[in-house]
Design an enzyme around this catalytic site. Structure first.
Site, PDB file in Angstrom:
ATOM      1  N   THR A 116       0.979  -0.739  -0.094  1.00  0.00           N
ATOM      2  CA  THR A 116       0.142  -0.113   0.188  1.00  0.00           C
ATOM      3  C   THR A 116       0.205   1.218   0.023  1.00  0.00           C
ATOM      4  O   THR A 116       2.057   1.152  -0.182  1.00  0.00           O
ATOM      5  CB  THR A 116      -0.814  -0.362   1.639  1.00  0.00           C
TER       6      THR A 116
ATOM      7  N   SER B  80      -7.712  -1.301   7.093  1.00  0.00           N
ATOM      8  CA  SER B  80      -6.886  -0.680   8.728  1.00  0.00           C
ATOM      9  C   SER B  80      -6.502   0.347   7.952  1.00  0.00           C
ATOM     10  O   SER B  80      -5.618   0.838   8.779  1.00  0.00           O
ATOM     11  CB  SER B  80      -6.205  -1.776   8.866  1.00  0.00           C
TER      12      SER B  80
ATOM     13  N   GLY C 178      -1.115  -3.576   5.587  1.00  0.00           N
ATOM     14  CA  GLY C 178      -2.162  -4.323   6.223  1.00  0.00           C
ATOM     15  C   GLY C 178      -2.726  -3.732   7.302  1.00  0.00           C
ATOM     16  O   GLY C 178      -2.582  -2.892   7.650  1.00  0.00           O
TER      17      GLY C 178
HETATM   18  O1  DON Z   1      -7.206  -1.237   2.977  1.00  0.00           O
HETATM   19  C1  DON Z   1      -6.664  -1.907   3.583  1.00  0.00           C
HETATM   20  O2  DON Z   1      -6.588  -2.509   4.999  1.00  0.00           O
HETATM   21  C2  DON Z   1      -5.549  -3.207   2.883  1.00  0.00           C
HETATM   22  N1  DON Z   1      -6.158  -3.018   1.630  1.00  0.00           N
HETATM   23  C3  DON Z   1      -4.511  -2.495   3.051  1.00  0.00           C
HETATM   24  C4  DON Z   1      -3.078  -3.327   2.099  1.00  0.00           C
HETATM   25  C5  DON Z   1      -1.842  -3.002   2.319  1.00  0.00           C
HETATM   26  O3  DON Z   1      -1.441  -2.286   3.750  1.00  0.00           O
HETATM   27  C6  DON Z   1      -0.304  -3.986   1.855  1.00  0.00           C
HETATM   28  N2  DON Z   1       0.446  -3.171   2.321  1.00  0.00           N
HETATM   29  N3  DON Z   1       1.324  -3.071   2.539  1.00  0.00           N
END
Ligand code: DON
Length: 568
Positions: A378, A450, A471
Site C-alpha cells: 500500500t 485498516s 495491511g
Molecule cells: O485496506 C487495507 O487495510 C488493506 N487493503 C491495505 C493493504 C496494505 O496495506 C498492503 N501493504 N503494505
C-alpha cells in the site's frame, strides 16, 4: 475518432515534457529534512518531487497531493494506483477537518459467497489473483473530488509530472526491480498478453521504465477529469479486460462509483487531538481505542520497546483487533457502533482485565490458526503547505501490483481489494484478519480497511501528519509513530526509524522486526507468555512533525523502502 484523440493526446504529452529539477532538501542524521513552508513525504523521490514541483508553481497541499497520487501510479506501480482506492484525512488552513473516502466498492454483480466452493470452503487465491479479485476503483474519483473542493491550480497542470514520467520513463531502484521480478510468474498467470511489467531475463536497478499506454490513460484523465477514467476509452478498456477474464466490473459500476466525504473520528491523547479515518476503515476507531488504553500507562517511564511497554501495547492491541473483527464494516451497509467503541467508559472496562505481568490468551476469545502473509503493498503520503493546509493519504491496490491484471492498452494494474472482505466468517484474509457479518460481501459495499491516515493537533495547531502501508499492521505502526513522538520524545525521523512490533489478537503472537529486538527483551516477553515471530519489516511510515518554530520536519521511512521527504 477515438484513435485520433489518442494520438493528439500523445503529441500533447511530448510537448509538456521537460527536464526535471534537482531533488529538494535531503535528510540529516537524527532529524529528517526541515521545510520552512512545505513538506512532502512519499514512497518515492520522484513522487515527492512531483508534488514539490506543483507547490513551487504556487499550488497548495491538495494540488500537490493530486500530483503525488498520479506520479505514484507511474513510479510505484506496486501500490500507486488509478486502479485502486484509498482514504484522505484533511485539515485545512482554518483548522477545519474532514475525510475523503475513495475506497473501492464491490461490483454490483458481486455476491456474498463468490469466493466459496460448493462445500462452502474458501477457494484459495480467488479473491487475490486475477480479474475476480478487483473492486471498482475509486482513486480517480477521489482525486477529482479533492480537486473540486480544494484545488487551486488548473487540474490539467497537476497531471503533467506523472504524464512526463510515464512518457519519458524513469530509472528503477533496486527495490522496484526486485518487486517486479518477484511478481513475474503472477503477471504471466493473470495477463493473457504481454505487459510492460513482464520482462524476460528480469529487471535490474537502473533499467528504464517507459509506460506510454499509461501516459495516454493519464492524459485522458488530464483532459476530461473523472470522466476520462469512468467513461470513454478507459472505461471501455476496463470492461473489455473484465470480460476477457470473467471479472465483474461493468460500465454501470464505473459510472455510478461515488466518493464519500465523511466526518473524521476524533479523540484525545495526552493533550493532543487525534483526527483519523472513520469506517469503512477500521483504522481511526482502532487507533483511538488503542490511545485511550495507552492513556492508562506512562510509556515514557516504562521505556521504548522494553518488555513492559511491549507487553502492555500487545494487550491493548489484542482487545482492539478482536473488536475490529466483530464490529467494523461499511457503515452504509452495517450499523457500526463507533460511539460505543470510542466511549472511554467502554474502553476502560475493555482494558480492566489486563495483567501487567502476564499475557491474556487470544484463544479464550476465539480459536483458530491463522497466518500473516508478508508480501504486500500500500502506500502513504503526508503533505503540508505554507498556508497551513495538511493532508494525510493512504492508498492501495491491496497486494503488491493488486490482482496483477494490467488493463490491456491502458497500462495500469487493478486492485485485489475484494480480499479485504470477509469471504467466510472466521476465515482469515491475506493479512490474517478475520471478520464476520459486518464485513460480508454485498453488491456495491465497501470492504473493511485498516488504513489509518491521521492528523494530530496540539493546542488547536497542526502537530503531526502520519500514516503507513502494511495491511493489518497499519494501525499498530501509526500507533507507535504517535507514541514515539509524544511519549518517547523522538524526532519525526527517529520515530519513523525506530523498530516496530505488531499484534492483532489472531494469530496469538507478537510480530517483531528481524534483528531489532534484543534477546533480553525477547526472553522477558516469553516469560510473560508471549510468542514472538519475526518479519523483515513492519510498515513504511511517512510522516511530518510541525516544530515549535513553525518549520516542518519530514520523516521518510528510507530504511524500509525508497521513501523520501522533501520540502522548501
Ligand atoms: O485496506 C487495507 O487495510 C488493506 N487493503 C491495505 C493493504 C496494505 O496495506 C498492503 N501493504 N503494505
Amino acid at each position: 475518432m477515438k484513435k485520433n484523440l489518442f494520438f493528439t493526446i500523445l503529441a500533447v504529452i511530448a510537448l509538456i515534457a521537460c527536464k526535471q529539477q534537482p531533488l529538494a532538501i535531503q535528510k540529516t542524521s537524527e532529524r529528517g529534512p526541515i521545510g520552512d513552508s512545505a513538506m512532502i513525504v512519499s514512497a518515492h523521490p520522484l513522487a515527492t518531487e512531483a508534488g514539490l514541483e506543483i507547490m513551487r508553481q504556487g499550488g497548495n497541499a491538495f494540488d500537490a497531493a493530486i500530483a503525488v497520487h498520479f506520479a505514484l501510479q507511474v513510479v510505484f506501480p506496486e501500490a500507486g494506483n488509478i486502479g485502486g482506492g484509498g482514504f484522505a484525512v484533511i485539515r485545512n488552513k482554518n483548522g477545519e477537518s474532514t475525510t475523503l473516502d475513495f475506497r473501492e466498492k464491490a461490483p454490483k454483480a458481486a455476491s456474498r459467497d463468490m469466493y466459496l466452493d460448493e462445500n462452502g470452503d474458501v477457494i484459495p487465491l480467488k479473491s487475490r489473483l486475477g480479474h475476480l479479485a478487483a473492486g471498482v476503483p475509486g482513486s480517480v474519483a477521489g482525486m477529482w473530488a479533492l480537486y473540486q473542493e480544494y484545488g487551486s491550480l488548473p487540474w490539467s497542470d497537476l497531471l503533467i509530472p506523472a504524464i512526463r514520467l510515464a512518457y519519458h520513463g524513469h530509472l528503477l531502484t533496486e527495490l522496484a526491480a526486485s518487486n517486479l521480478n518477484d511478481a513475474q510468474e503472477d503477471f504471466k498467470k493473470a495477463n493473457k498478453y504481454g505487459t510492460w511489467a513482464i520482462k524476460e531475463g528480469g529487471w535490474a536497478k537502473g533499467d528504464s521504465s517507459v509506460q506510454r499506454e499509461l501516459a495516454a490513460t493519464l492524459s485522458f484523465i488530464q483532459n476530461q477529469g473523472r470522466d476520462g477514467f469512468y467513461k470513454g476509452i478507459v472505461a471501455d478498456q476496463i470492461v473489455k479486460e473484465m470480460q476477457s477474464g470473467n471479472g465483474l466490473i461493468s460500465f454501470e459500476d464505473l459510472e455510478t462509483y461515488e466518493v464519500k466525504w465523511r466526518q473524521p473520528v476524533t479523540g484525545e491523547y495526552k493533550g493532543h487531538r487525534i483526527i483519523s479515518m472513520p469506517p469503512p476503515s477500521s483504522g481511526g476507531v482502532a487507533l483511538i481505542q488503542l490511545l485511550q488504553g495507552a492513556e492508562r500507562y506512562d510509556f515514557g517511564k516504562t521505556g521504548h520497546n522494553t518488555s513492559a511497554t511491549i507487553h502492555l501495547m500487545t494487550e491493548l492491541e489484542r482487545r482492539v483487533y478482536a473488536d475490529r473483527a466483530t464490529y467494523l464494516g461499511d457503515p452504509d451497509y452495517y450499523e457500526v457502533p463507533v460511539a460505543m467503541l470510542l466511549d472511554p467508559e467502554y474502553n476502560k472496562k475493555r482494558y480492566s482485565d489486563i495483567n501487567q505481568k502476564r499475557k491474556t490468551s487470544s484463544e479464550d476469545i476465539k480459536e483458530g490458526k491463522v497466518e500473516i502473509i508478508e508480501s504486500v503493498q500500500t502506500t502513504h503520503y503526508s503533505i503540508v503547505d505554507r498556508e497551513g493546509n495538511a493532508i494525510s493519504v493512504t492508498t492501495t491496490l491491496n497486494g503488491y501490483f493488486g490482482c496483477k491484471v494490467m488493463v490491456q492498452g491502458a497500462g495500469f494494474f487493478l486492485n485485489n481489494e475484494m480480499d479485504d472482505f470477509s469471504a467466510k466468517p472466521g476465515i482469515p484474509n491475506m493479512f490474517g484478519l478475520v471478520g464476520a457479518e459486518a464485513n460480508a460481501i454485498a453488491p456495491g459495499k465497501r470492504m473493511l480497511s485498516s488504513m489509518t491516515p491521521t492528523i494530530v493537533e496540539k493546542d488547536n495547531r497542526l502537530f503531526m501528519v502520519t500514516g503507513t502501508p502494511g495491511g493489518a499492521t497499519i494501525i499498530t505502526s501509526v500507533f507507535q509513530s504517535i507514541l514515539n513522538v509524544i511519549d518517547h520524545g523522538m524526532t519525526m525521523q527517529e520515530a519513523v526509524n525506530a523498530p516496530r512490533l505488531h499484534s492483532q489478537w489472531l494469530p496469538d503472537i507478537i510480530v517483531a522486526e528481524k534483528g531489532r529486538l534484543s534477546e533480553k527483551t525477547q526472553s522477558e516477553l516469553e516469560a510473560m507468555g508471549h510468542v514472538i515471530e519475526f518479519r523483515s519489516g513492519l510498515g513504511k511510515v511517512d510522516a511530518i512533525l510541525a516544530l515549535p518554530d513553525s518549520t516542518f520536519e519530514g520523516g521518510a521511512d528510507y530504511n524500509r523502502g525508497d521513501d523520501y521527504a522533501g520540502g522548501f
